[in-house]
Design a protein around this motif. Sequence first.
Motif, PDB file in Angstrom:
ATOM      1  N   GLY A 182      37.560  18.070  73.180  1.00  0.00           N
ATOM      2  CA  GLY A 182      36.876  19.353  73.153  1.00  0.00           C
ATOM      3  C   GLY A 182      35.394  19.160  73.408  1.00  0.00           C
ATOM      4  O   GLY A 182      34.912  18.029  73.551  1.00  0.00           O
ATOM      5  N   GLU A 183      34.651  20.269  73.479  1.00  0.00           N
ATOM      6  CA  GLU A 183      33.213  20.236  73.709  1.00  0.00           C
ATOM      7  C   GLU A 183      32.497  20.860  72.512  1.00  0.00           C
ATOM      8  O   GLU A 183      32.989  21.829  71.916  1.00  0.00           O
ATOM      9  N   LEU A 184      31.315  20.326  72.197  1.00  0.00           N
ATOM     10  CA  LEU A 184      30.549  20.801  71.050  1.00  0.00           C
ATOM     11  C   LEU A 184      29.200  21.361  71.492  1.00  0.00           C
ATOM     12  O   LEU A 184      28.602  20.879  72.458  1.00  0.00           O
ATOM     13  N   PHE A 185      28.719  22.392  70.777  1.00  0.00           N
ATOM     14  CA  PHE A 185      27.362  22.910  70.985  1.00  0.00           C
ATOM     15  C   PHE A 185      26.725  23.132  69.619  1.00  0.00           C
ATOM     16  O   PHE A 185      27.416  23.239  68.597  1.00  0.00           O
ATOM     17  N   ASN A 186      25.423  23.200  69.575  1.00  0.00           N
ATOM     18  CA  ASN A 186      24.697  23.284  68.305  1.00  0.00           C
ATOM     19  C   ASN A 186      24.891  24.632  67.623  1.00  0.00           C
ATOM     20  O   ASN A 186      25.111  25.647  68.284  1.00  0.00           O
TER      21      ASN A 186
ATOM     22  N   LEU B 202      27.315  25.755  78.648  1.00  0.00           N
ATOM     23  CA  LEU B 202      28.575  25.032  78.529  1.00  0.00           C
ATOM     24  C   LEU B 202      29.725  25.845  79.121  1.00  0.00           C
ATOM     25  O   LEU B 202      30.568  25.323  79.862  1.00  0.00           O
ATOM     26  N   LEU B 203      29.757  27.141  78.809  1.00  0.00           N
ATOM     27  CA  LEU B 203      30.823  27.995  79.324  1.00  0.00           C
ATOM     28  C   LEU B 203      30.750  28.134  80.842  1.00  0.00           C
ATOM     29  O   LEU B 203      31.776  28.055  81.548  1.00  0.00           O
ATOM     30  N   VAL B 204      29.544  28.331  81.355  1.00  0.00           N
ATOM     31  CA  VAL B 204      29.372  28.452  82.811  1.00  0.00           C
ATOM     32  C   VAL B 204      29.826  27.173  83.503  1.00  0.00           C
ATOM     33  O   VAL B 204      30.526  27.212  84.530  1.00  0.00           O
ATOM     34  N   ASP B 205      29.452  26.039  82.940  1.00  0.00           N
ATOM     35  CA  ASP B 205      29.823  24.757  83.541  1.00  0.00           C
ATOM     36  C   ASP B 205      31.339  24.550  83.535  1.00  0.00           C
ATOM     37  O   ASP B 205      31.923  24.120  84.544  1.00  0.00           O
TER      38      ASP B 205
END
Length: 742
Positions: A319-323, A333-336
């Motif tokens: 998965g991917e994490l954001f602050n 992150l979503l756009v990428d």
Amino acid sequence: MKIAFIGTYAPRQCGIGSFTQHLFQSTGDGSGTSGNFVVAINDPGSTYMYPPEVKFIIDQDDHGTYLKAADFINQNQVDVCIVQHEFGIFGGQNGIFILTLLHSLDVPVMATFHTVLNKPSYNQLAVMKEITRVAGKLIVMAHKAAEILQQTYGVPAEKIELVPHGVPAIRYDRTAARLELGLEAKKVLLTFGFLGRNKGIETAICALPQVVARYPDVVYVVLGKTHPNVVRHAGEEYRLFLHRLVKKLGLEDHVVFLNQYASEDDLFKYLAASDIYLTPYLNEAQITSGTLSYAVGVGSAVVSTPYWHAAELLAEGRGELFNFADEGQLTNLLVDLLAHPDKLESLRDKAGEYGKTITWPKTGARYHELTRDLMANVPKAILKKDPALDRSILPPLRFDHIERLTDRVGIFQHANFGIPNYHEGYCLDDNARALLMMLMAYRRTNSEAALKQIAVYLGYLNYAQNPDGTFRNFMGFNRSFLDEVSSEDAFGRAVWALGYATAYSPMDAYYQVVQRLFANSVPHFERLKSIRSIANTLIGLYYYLKDNPSNEEMVELARKLAQRLYEAYQLHRTDTWHWYESLLAYDNGLLPMAMLCAAEVTNNASFRDVAFESLAFLESHTLSKGHLSLIGNENWYMQTGVPSPFAQQPVDAMAMVLLYFQAYNYAGDPRYLSRLYTSFMWFLGENDLRVSIYDFDTHGCCDGLQHDGVNRNQGAESTLAYLISYLALQHTFEKPYESIVP
């Protein structure tokens, strides 16, 4: 092997309820005849049509049903209990009622923790530490939880097992799910679960405008009801806030709120239909997330803030994490990810591979293995408590809170938590108890500090005595008395302390003051009407006669007072009621104790017989559970009624400790010493709520057991009751036949 599962249960709309149901269904020996069953927890005001495996129901806020549940489990030949723990699902302060159930079980316990707080409150810490002590195995779902249990709660590593949250074997075809839900032409972002401010949905909404500008076909589905506790206290304020935010940002066509508790089939259908699953929680201190486990388990592409469970579960590319609350980082992150379908597919693949290892059959099999191990390594014999006291569990003797409550005038009677409450001022009762306690302490420690404090408390009694020998009781913070004459009970407690001081004054200067105060009070002894005042005064005479054994006048006075207790006893005694009045109220232990004192100084067999008969009667109503269960001060225990279970007071526990000390010294029977230990342990958690009344932080004693937990105020009476009991207990270790306490 027969297992009892304790927790919330479907159809109650609760994540833990779903967890318990899956655990029940996946934990078994394959024979279909194990007899496993569920004890379900009902929330207040609710009823449910439970499936047949639910054999007993606990009403969350009804303490009595926890005891009945324990009896039911014990009577049904259960081998192991598995309890799901979350503070909010059990009754009492921070779910304290679960301790009553666990301590009443005769079988090994395994506890699954759905929440492990790194910074618990005092009560949360007390509840958790007791569960970790009682349970033979502790199950967590993240390494961080195991770390916190060891560092914050002092749990040994070998007691902790990591078992991942299970995931149901429900799978939907992505294309079919999108078509059924009308999402086939959309890029779908999804969040599901109960709504509350900690979920951070606003972060995701604020991140959407730039995403939508790039991808106009994006839709964000928020699936879930507002959490019932949030609705109860704040209504739909948070949901309405989110709706206003959506309108403000012009996202009405891109955010869909589905205000429903979705079935698991619907949840997995939406997961299959989604492109990205979001958990934008605002705080790292979440140790378990069932919704996140479901998303990873079915191979969703997950984007999340790095709360504890997510940081572990989404490691290694799952998965991917954001602050936290970083909407800009989430936007990027979503756009990428939407621009690179290969990245999304990689996340899905890695999550899906991991998901194969956490299906419910695998999780259930691990639980089954652990229950067998627990049975093999925790013999039932060790569940029974050794009646002898383990001295190593006793805290050190500390007077910090007494010093905190005492100034140059005396000891303040009340406290707010651990801080003196100056508004309530001083009273005779507590300064008399403080004098008694500090005299006992000086005999044990020869401390200069104790010697100084004795002078303070004796000075209060000296100032409080009226010229006619009576006493005043209450004094304001301005050092003005608020009454002219004290109650008889306060008078008796003052005489008790003065009698003890006559026998054990540490220096002649104190002794001379004590003698004068005691002599001035003597003319009022025969005028007393309250049986507790008579009992307290009798105890004072008992100690006075230790210093003046040949004073026949005082022996006769003791006989007269004891005769009045004896007559009260005969008046109220029946075949089933062996007591001095028509109710069991407060300071009960002091009445048979006073009769034992009178029997010793008068050598009267009738007084002795009444003392031991009434002791046995009191014991039958307070020690029948194997621990001290005091008569509560809410309504007491009327002869024609039932005992009041709560508002249990430390001073009543002290009375039981001192009663058994006197009985042991009088009769030399070691059974009384064992019951003294049992009574003292009320202070340290061997009570109806199974939580310590003694505060290890302040070294004070809380003011009692209420219906929902501990009264955390720590007034003088409570702390003095603990210390007097402690000093009595300590003396039994060294000189068991020399009485030093009332």
